[in-house]
Each structure stands twice: as structure tokens, then as C-alpha cells.
Design an enzyme around this catalytic site. Sequence first.
Site, PDB file in Angstrom:
ATOM      1  CB  ALA A 254      -0.948  -0.005   1.202  1.00  0.00           C
ATOM      2  CB  ALA A 255       4.087   2.303   1.383  1.00  0.00           C
ATOM      3  CE  LYS A 259      -1.644   2.535  -7.876  1.00  0.00           C
ATOM      4  NZ  LYS A 259      -0.275   2.918  -7.500  1.00  0.00           N
ATOM      5  CB  CYS A 383       4.565   1.824 -12.345  1.00  0.00           C
ATOM      6  SG  CYS A 383       5.798   1.501 -11.082  1.00  0.00           S
TER       7      CYS A 383
END
Length: 468
Positions: A254-255, A259, A383
Site C-alpha cells: 500500500a505505501a 491508492k 508501473c
Amino acid sequence: MPSSNIEEMSIFPRISLKPEVTDYLKSVFLNKEVLAAVGHQEADCRFQKLLTCLSHPPSYTCVRANTHLAPLEEIRHKLGEELKKLCTSSAEEVSVQILPHPRIPDVLLLPVDGPRPVKQLSSEVVVGAQCGSAVLRGAHVFVPGILASPKYMKAGDVVSVLSDLEGRCTRGATSFQGKKVFVGNGVAQIDRSSIFCTDEPAKGIGVRMVEPLYQSPSFDGVLPNLAFLQNLPSVVVGHVLGPRPGERILDMCAAPGGKTCHIAALMRDQGEVVALDRIRSKIDRIHQNAQMLHLRSIKVYCFNSTQAVSSDLAQEAEGPPFPPESFDRVLLDAPCSGLGQRPSMSCTWSLKEICSYQPLQRKLFHAAVQLLKKGGVLVYSTCTVTLAENEEQVAWALQTFPCLTLQPQEPHIGAEGMLGAGLSPEQLRLLQRFSPELSWDQTGTAAPLPCRADRDTIGFFIAKFLKN
């Protein structure tokens, strides 16, 4: 062969990669399936464009508006006012254009002006590649990013800022002759001695950029609770996941929490968003972001998501590990080689490092599928631009987990998946790959901004699965 208009648009050299990495990427973009579909010349042209466009920033800044706190129009208006204030304090009066995205209800787009005709000076400050990339996206130079400066530099001196492409500049040098690239001019805010000759590391702005090569608003501290800087594909991920109020959702890696906060906002802060990250220092960032955006549905744990499935079905504890089938939706925004990031002047990684992510992504995938309820949605994103971390992972997942089926994505503004992993045309159409190289030379500022915005992005990949 690169066409002349690629050369005209590229004021920076192509991204600097190790030769083995360039060869590997070339074999990905010129794989048999692609060559059969588009031919050698077109495939090679796309690959050359990719290397060129990665070193340049996108032609706009994307801001996610926190529409759970205020309507988009109000945020747009406030942002315009704030940015006007910033412009009057600098030498140039800039009329700030802020446009809503035509299809994404919580996105504002701001055009970037560049490359601009800025004259390089003889007095040079050299910064690290990461700092150089931040400057290209509107940031000032912060002190920790400075590697070299003129011997007698004083606060108030006008200097040119150059980015060290290969990470070879020695910290504290007075000059540097290696590969470097000019990113603009600024005013030193601090004496050289205060940067390099102190026991306490200095903080704050080291060079205030007054003539950047690419002019875009510096967002440092602007409307922190209403406007969040985020790449467009990263905002699309939240919408594709499609969270609904009252659901329980897991964000596995999550970091820094961009998002995570978007998911909670889309649920109108009703339900539960569990955010995991294994790096303790990054957990605080998620907490800070959630607090700033007044989101109470987010629970953050420092935990390695590969071990997030509990074997103890009678577990009472609230935090991880969790029993199987605990979540309505799972976002696996996986750690990856990051080769889609822009602007990126150089990547010093070896091929071994670039290829090290696939096994980890698969471990995370195993955990994600187990933690997802039947009828639940799993979104996988990266990404990066490789097949191994994107389409090949989808092919592997569909084979490994017969319970998973690919789902259409909404919004779908990127290209379809890339050939080369043996997926069918129908499957490729369900995937979303943001491929800036496909339209890079036509995204000149002539095209209207909203059309440009969907194509001139970072390189990014999204797949959406349903668990049957």
C-alpha cells in the site's frame, strides 16, 4: 530507425540503461508475436520511442481531487486561486489552466509548458537523477539532492541545475565532468558550506527553480487535503477496482497510500480498507495521508503480504494474517522493476535486478487469490513495461487459478495488452496497458489536453479478475 520528429522532441538523451537491460527490453518489444503483427520497422520504432519518451516528463500534471470532501468544481476553483498566489510571488505571471478529465470524475489536468528556451549558465549545481526527475515535474531542489556545487556558492547566487545521469558524481565535489543533463536555472537558498560542511544534515529547499526547462506548478503544500498529485493510471486503478460502500478491501502493497486513500474515498469512507506494507518507515506515510484526507475506514499494518493468509480459521485477532476469503476486493499493486516511470533519465540496475520481481509477484498473487471471497474482484497492476511482469503474469494466473476470469475495465483509456505472452485477442482487449511510446511523437501540444492525457502517461499495466 527513429524519425526526425522523435529527435526534434527529445531534448534529453534516451534513458541510460545497462547494455544488457537495453538488449533485454529490445527482445521484449521485438518479440515474435509483435513482429508478426506489425513488422520489424514499426516494432523497432516503438522501442526507440519508448527509450526516448521515458526520459521526458508527461505534458501535463495529473491531480486527484478528493471529491469526498468537496465538489470537483470547488476544488478546481480553489486550486486555481492557490496557484495564482504562487505565480504572483515568482517572476512570471502564469495563467493557470486547470481542466477536468472528460471521463474520470475526480481528476484535474494542468498542462506542463516545455521544453522552454532556457540558457545554461557557467555556475553549475549537480543533483542526483531522482532529484533531477522531480525538478522536471515542477519541484524545487531540496538540499539532500545536491551532489556538487561551485566552490564559493552563496545564498542568492543564480545557478544552473544539472542532473547526474549515471550516479557517478562524488558528494561535495565543486565540479563534475561526467554524463549530466541540464534541467533549468534557479537561485541558491543556502551557502555551500551549510550543505557539505556541517555535522547536522541540512534540510529544506537548496535551489529555488526560477527558470525550469519544464514549467509546471510546484505543489509543495498546496491544498494538501483536497488535491493529491498522482499519475493518471494510478487513479484509473482505483476506479477499475470499483470499491463500494460497506465492503472490506485489501491493499496488499500500500505505501505511500495514494491508492489506499483513493479506495476509501470512492467508498465514501464506509466499510474497511486494510492497507499492508512490509516497510515500517513507509507505514507512517499511509497514516499521514489518511489523516490529512479525514479517512477513518483505513486500517494500516506493517506486514509482509506474502504471509497474509492465516492457516488458523478460528483466528480472533483483527490484524494480519487473515483467514482465507476475508475480502470483497483485493488490490495487488505489485512491487516491480518500475521501468514505466517518467521522467527517468537513468536506471543503473542490472538485468538480474530487473528480472527479480516475477517470483515475488507470484507469491503475492497466491496470497491475493486465497484472501479473496468467491465472487470478489482482484486487480493486479504495475508501473513497468516488461511482458514478464505484466501479460505473462496474467497468462500464468489464468493457468494457475482456474477460478479466475478476466473482466472488462472501466474506465479503459489505455491501450490493450501487448502481444508476446500467448494471450488471445479477446484477453488482450480486457487488459489495460498505458503505452506512451505508441503515440509519443503525435502528442505534441497541438492535440487537446484531455486526448493527450490518456496517452502521454507513465508506462503502466492493469488486469482485473473475478474469482468464480
